[in-house]
Design an enzyme around this catalytic site. Sequence first.
Site, short mmCIF file in Angstrom:
data_model
loop_
_atom_site.label_atom_id
_atom_site.label_comp_id
_atom_site.label_asym_id
_atom_site.label_seq_id
_atom_site.Cartn_x
_atom_site.Cartn_y
_atom_site.Cartn_z
N LYS A 1 64.16 0.54 -71.66
CA LYS A 1 63.65 0.14 -70.36
C LYS A 1 63.00 -1.22 -70.50
O LYS A 1 62.29 -1.48 -71.49
CB LYS A 1 62.62 1.14 -69.84
CG LYS A 1 62.12 0.80 -68.42
CD LYS A 1 61.08 1.78 -67.94
CE LYS A 1 60.59 1.37 -66.54
NZ LYS A 1 59.49 2.22 -66.07
N CYS B 1 56.30 -2.41 -70.74
CA CYS B 1 54.87 -2.25 -70.48
C CYS B 1 54.21 -3.61 -70.26
O CYS B 1 54.35 -4.52 -71.07
CB CYS B 1 54.20 -1.54 -71.65
SG CYS B 1 52.44 -1.25 -71.39
N MET C 1 54.77 8.21 -67.91
CA MET C 1 53.52 7.62 -67.46
C MET C 1 52.39 8.22 -68.28
O MET C 1 52.25 9.44 -68.36
CB MET C 1 53.31 7.89 -65.96
CG MET C 1 54.31 7.17 -65.07
SD MET C 1 54.08 7.53 -63.29
CE MET C 1 54.88 9.13 -63.19
N ALA C 2 51.61 7.35 -68.90
CA ALA C 2 50.54 7.79 -69.80
C ALA C 2 49.54 8.66 -69.06
O ALA C 2 49.08 8.31 -67.96
CB ALA C 2 49.83 6.58 -70.40
N ASP D 1 59.90 0.67 -56.57
CA ASP D 1 59.82 0.88 -55.12
C ASP D 1 60.71 2.01 -54.62
O ASP D 1 61.29 1.94 -53.54
CB ASP D 1 60.15 -0.40 -54.35
CG ASP D 1 59.12 -1.51 -54.59
OD1 ASP D 1 58.08 -1.21 -55.21
OD2 ASP D 1 59.37 -2.65 -54.17
N GLY E 1 58.83 6.55 -60.94
CA GLY E 1 57.51 6.62 -61.55
C GLY E 1 56.46 6.98 -60.52
O GLY E 1 56.28 8.14 -60.15
N ARG E 2 55.76 5.96 -60.00
CA ARG E 2 54.61 6.20 -59.13
C ARG E 2 54.96 6.97 -57.85
O ARG E 2 54.10 7.64 -57.28
CB ARG E 2 53.98 4.86 -58.75
CG ARG E 2 53.34 4.11 -59.91
CD ARG E 2 52.88 2.72 -59.49
NE ARG E 2 54.01 1.87 -59.12
CZ ARG E 2 53.92 0.83 -58.29
NH1 ARG E 2 52.77 0.52 -57.74
NH2 ARG E 2 54.99 0.10 -58.01
#
Length: 380
Positions: free
Chosen positions: A151, A109, A25-26, A214, A236-237
């Site tokens: 990915k 992306c 993640m940037a 998710d 990720g998030r």
Amino acid sequence: MSVLPAPPLTLGPLRVATPVVLAPMAGITNAAYRRLCAEQGAGLYVCEMITSRGLVEGDAVTRSMLVFDELETVRSVQLYGTDPVYVGKAAEILCAEYGVAHIDLNFGCPVPKVTRKGGGGALPWKRGLLAEILTAAVAAAAPYDVPVTMKTRKGLDDDHLTYLDAGRIAQETGVAAIALHGRTVAQAYSGRADWEAISALVDHVDIPVLGNGDIWEAADALRMVEQTGAAGVVVGRGCLGRPWLFRDLAAAFAGEQVETLPTLGEVRDVMRRHAELLAQHMGEERGCKEFRKHVSWYLKGFRAGGTLRHSLALVDSLATLDALLAELDPDEPFPAHELGTPRGRQGSPRSKVVLPEGWLDDADGAGSHLREDTAETTGG
């Protein structure tokens, strides 16, 4: 929820004991954050995405992003590119000069400034170009015995799906594994991830498939693997402001039942450790400025007042940070209502994906007219 211990994730010669990958993640997954997550649990921690052209041409910003912690024994980097020649040369540089043990290629992306150049999630539409890039990267990394993964997303939108073709091409070109984010480019980070697409890809290829989308709690990762047959997960998030999620994931995949609910005092300690690592890698002033963006994620759902949050978001020294953190109530329990809720960016779906002119006219083309720039951007 508990399961039998999961087998390790095998990527060519690389074995990852816990089948969990930190998504690049940037501006987030720098060396400090990767170290922080690794201190919590096992997995593969991927560096921020870099551009192949920037690396090949010696761009200072690109090179500055290739920083690794002293305890980072397995160096993993995500590479972005639209030109097979640049991607191949960049892969060789990563292996020969940076001792990288794993290269991941970004074809997911959704950012318009990337897709309008045919990069990121737009590129798999050009099957010929995708095959050329993957072939170049695998060939460049092969002499160093470094596995290459990719990915991607489901496709441009529901009418232009690409993931099954991408999986086939990945397998044919020698890619070690493919990660699928169960959203289209048009969805960006909105809506729900389609885990059925991940399951379909698992059935479609023989190489390992990693599921992404998710995963907010360890139980989500277990459900994804159980429902889709994926060999592992990409997170990720879900770990924003919650690096201890990797502790939960490591325990869950080891067959243990766990759910970390840290008090605010324990969260405070993690925040301090994060800022300390950033300061070590970047210098105190810059490290503290980098830390600011993480404050709202760490304190999400806690009762910390607005004035204190505002002051933390302006912190410029570790001494100031210590004074502000001391104002937090160490005994405040974790806000359980936040469990399972989305973190980080979400937004709305896009009515149209920004693409190069005529991009959809030829799905088999090589896209050789594309010009790759050196600007670093976000991953996805």
